[in-house]
Design a protein around this motif. Sequence first.
Motif, PDB file in Angstrom:
ATOM      1  N   GLU A 130       0.847  -1.155   0.132  1.00 16.56           N
ATOM      2  CA  GLU A 130      -0.051   0.028   0.079  1.00 16.56           C
ATOM      3  C   GLU A 130       0.916   1.335  -0.069  1.00 16.56           C
ATOM      4  N   GLU A 131       0.504   2.025  -0.985  1.00 14.64           N
ATOM      5  CA  GLU A 131       1.277   3.240  -1.098  1.00 14.64           C
ATOM      6  C   GLU A 131       2.857   3.299  -1.167  1.00 14.64           C
ATOM      7  N   THR A 132       3.297   2.200  -1.809  1.00 14.22           N
ATOM      8  CA  THR A 132       4.772   2.021  -1.997  1.00 14.22           C
ATOM      9  C   THR A 132       5.141   2.733  -3.208  1.00 14.22           C
ATOM     10  N   LEU A 133       6.595   2.883  -3.430  1.00 15.60           N
ATOM     11  CA  LEU A 133       7.294   3.427  -4.430  1.00 15.60           C
ATOM     12  C   LEU A 133       6.622   4.641  -4.760  1.00 15.60           C
ATOM     13  N   TRP A 134       6.346   5.725  -4.249  1.00 18.17           N
ATOM     14  CA  TRP A 134       5.749   7.049  -4.808  1.00 18.17           C
ATOM     15  C   TRP A 134       6.836   8.025  -5.010  1.00 18.17           C
ATOM     16  N   ALA A 135       6.540   8.386  -6.109  1.00 15.46           N
ATOM     17  CA  ALA A 135       7.402   9.893  -6.570  1.00 15.46           C
ATOM     18  C   ALA A 135       8.759   9.380  -6.479  1.00 15.46           C
ATOM     19  N   CYS A 136       9.137   7.981  -6.893  1.00 20.72           N
ATOM     20  CA  CYS A 136      10.379   7.666  -7.027  1.00 20.72           C
ATOM     21  C   CYS A 136      10.793   7.670  -8.754  1.00 20.72           C
ATOM     22  N   SER A 137      12.131   7.654  -8.672  1.00 20.54           N
ATOM     23  CA  SER A 137      12.749   7.625 -10.354  1.00 20.54           C
ATOM     24  C   SER A 137      13.805   6.907 -10.314  1.00 20.54           C
ATOM     25  N   ASP A 138      13.893   6.254 -11.605  1.00 20.10           N
ATOM     26  CA  ASP A 138      15.146   5.503 -11.935  1.00 20.10           C
ATOM     27  C   ASP A 138      14.810   4.078 -11.261  1.00 20.10           C
ATOM     28  N   VAL A 139      13.689   3.276 -11.398  1.00 16.79           N
ATOM     29  CA  VAL A 139      13.473   2.301 -10.811  1.00 16.79           C
ATOM     30  C   VAL A 139      13.656   0.975 -11.432  1.00 16.79           C
ATOM     31  N   THR A 140      14.215  -0.078 -10.796  1.00 14.47           N
ATOM     32  CA  THR A 140      14.194  -1.483 -11.734  1.00 14.47           C
ATOM     33  C   THR A 140      13.460  -2.445 -10.600  1.00 14.47           C
ATOM     34  N   LEU A 141      12.591  -3.121 -11.159  1.00 17.00           N
ATOM     35  CA  LEU A 141      11.914  -4.171 -10.657  1.00 17.00           C
ATOM     36  C   LEU A 141      12.106  -5.457 -11.385  1.00 17.00           C
ATOM     37  N   ASP A 142      12.870  -6.387 -10.519  1.00 13.87           N
ATOM     38  CA  ASP A 142      13.374  -7.709 -11.333  1.00 13.87           C
ATOM     39  C   ASP A 142      12.665  -8.888 -10.346  1.00 13.87           C
ATOM     40  N   ASN A 143      11.601  -9.431 -10.841  1.00 15.64           N
ATOM     41  CA  ASN A 143      10.888 -10.644 -10.086  1.00 15.64           C
ATOM     42  C   ASN A 143      10.614 -10.194  -8.547  1.00 15.64           C
ATOM     43  N   VAL A 144       9.617  -9.340  -8.855  1.00 14.93           N
ATOM     44  CA  VAL A 144       9.007  -8.589  -7.457  1.00 14.93           C
ATOM     45  C   VAL A 144       7.513  -8.998  -7.434  1.00 14.93           C
ATOM     46  N   SER A 145       6.986  -9.324  -6.245  1.00 17.20           N
ATOM     47  CA  SER A 145       5.481  -9.615  -5.995  1.00 17.20           C
ATOM     48  C   SER A 145       5.235  -8.576  -5.105  1.00 17.20           C
ATOM     49  N   ALA A 146       3.986  -8.080  -5.234  1.00 17.45           N
ATOM     50  CA  ALA A 146       3.370  -6.941  -4.447  1.00 17.45           C
ATOM     51  C   ALA A 146       1.783  -7.153  -4.378  1.00 17.45           C
ATOM     52  N   HIS A 147       1.343  -6.911  -2.933  1.00 14.14           N
ATOM     53  CA  HIS A 147       0.042  -6.797  -2.787  1.00 14.14           C
ATOM     54  C   HIS A 147      -0.195  -5.629  -1.988  1.00 14.14           C
ATOM     55  N   GLY A 148      -1.176  -4.843  -2.701  1.00  9.89           N
ATOM     56  CA  GLY A 148      -1.606  -3.355  -2.168  1.00  9.89           C
ATOM     57  C   GLY A 148      -1.784  -2.455  -3.112  1.00  9.89           C
ATOM     58  N   ASP A 149      -2.677  -1.476  -2.727  1.00 11.81           N
ATOM     59  CA  ASP A 149      -3.008  -0.465  -3.704  1.00 11.81           C
ATOM     60  C   ASP A 149      -2.139   0.753  -3.709  1.00 11.81           C
ATOM     61  N   TYR A 150      -2.344   1.455  -4.977  1.00  9.04           N
ATOM     62  CA  TYR A 150      -1.620   2.593  -5.185  1.00  9.04           C
ATOM     63  C   TYR A 150      -0.098   2.275  -5.113  1.00  9.04           C
ATOM     64  N   LEU A 151       0.561   1.331  -5.873  1.00 10.48           N
ATOM     65  CA  LEU A 151       1.752   1.160  -6.046  1.00 10.48           C
ATOM     66  C   LEU A 151       2.059   2.052  -7.096  1.00 10.48           C
ATOM     67  N   ALA A 152       3.407   2.632  -6.888  1.00 10.03           N
ATOM     68  CA  ALA A 152       4.261   3.521  -8.015  1.00 10.03           C
ATOM     69  C   ALA A 152       3.458   4.770  -8.476  1.00 10.03           C
ATOM     70  N   MET A 153       2.910   5.293  -7.487  1.00  5.83           N
ATOM     71  CA  MET A 153       2.168   6.482  -7.943  1.00  5.83           C
ATOM     72  C   MET A 153       3.448   7.648  -8.138  1.00  5.83           C
ATOM     73  N   ASN A 154       2.923   8.348  -9.322  1.00  8.68           N
ATOM     74  CA  ASN A 154       4.063   9.288  -9.883  1.00  8.68           C
ATOM     75  C   ASN A 154       5.421   8.985  -9.915  1.00  8.68           C
ATOM     76  N   CYS A 155       5.691   7.738 -10.156  1.00  7.48           N
ATOM     77  CA  CYS A 155       6.955   7.387 -10.653  1.00  7.48           C
ATOM     78  C   CYS A 155       7.498   7.760 -11.919  1.00  7.48           C
ATOM     79  N   ALA A 156       8.856   7.847 -12.262  1.00 10.31           N
ATOM     80  CA  ALA A 156       9.478   8.204 -13.567  1.00 10.31           C
ATOM     81  C   ALA A 156      10.582   7.144 -13.894  1.00 10.31           C
ATOM     82  N   ASP A 157      10.663   6.760 -15.005  1.00 12.08           N
ATOM     83  CA  ASP A 157      11.699   6.071 -15.536  1.00 12.08           C
ATOM     84  C   ASP A 157      11.744   4.695 -14.722  1.00 12.08           C
TER      85      ASP A 157
END
Length: 302
Positions: A130-157
């Motif tokens: 929930e509310e994870t990875l907000w307003a982050c940039s230059d993000v790499t996700l490799d084999n990631v599992s996630a349960h929750g709302d509002y992931l990666a809001m306002n992220c870039a790249d």
Amino acid sequence: MKEHMVNIPKTLESNADQDIPETRQALLTGERAEFFAHDRHYVDTIFDDGESPLKHAHNVMLESSSFKWKYPLWYCRNIDAKYCTWFEMARAGVWYTDHITVENSTIEAPKNFRRCHGVALRNVDFVNAEETLWACSDVTLDNVSAHGDYLAMNCADVKADNLRLVGNYPFDGARNVEISNSRLISKDCFWNCENVTVRDSFISGEYLAWNSRNVTFENCTIESLQGLCYVDNLVLRNCRLINTTLAFEYSSVDVDVHGTIDSVFNPASGVIRADAIGELTLDPERIDPSATTVITANVTER
């Protein structure tokens, strides 16, 4: 606390050829327990009962260590965490931090990673994203599992491969996003986005990608009620739309779909290619029907 010297990896910022202190099997408690720590290696260490234990840390390695209280890594840089655990109360765990790698770890706490730059996550499980990875940039996700709302809001790249997400409203307001080999079970995914490409993935959820621009799906299977609407420059290549109704309203489209689209509703312009369309609505009081070409197995309509 047990301490001896180890070699710091070449990937960290400074003192790469020097020995650095190692803290092993320590229980560290109290507010700001290791405030401003730098050039240090923590192994089998527990951070508990105190906020902000590693605030302003830099050039730090964490191995098989755990956070049990709030705000562990704020205003940090050059952090490498492997086989670590953020327990449920390690909320808002990584904020305002640059250049952090987390591998083979479990993050139980919500609201993690906020306004960070240079985030690499490999083999990571977010139990509550929930509310994870907000307003982050230059993000790499490799084999990631996630349960929750509002992931990666306002992220870039953002680049994600084998992302497995169950949660609504992900990537709201994100830009420059590339996702491949993933499964997204999510309502209102990719709203208000710019420059999104999704390849070889499965997406299921209502109202997909509204109010976005430059959105491309390649070799994807999509299920959506009233999805892919209000999109400026929507591209679908070699995709399947299953149980998808009221698609493409007010969108400019270049669509190539295998199989049947259950219903298409008032696209703004472009081309739609499909084996069949169950129900096609082109209402001249709402859009210009002549701006869209529809090509099915046996019929071309304008």
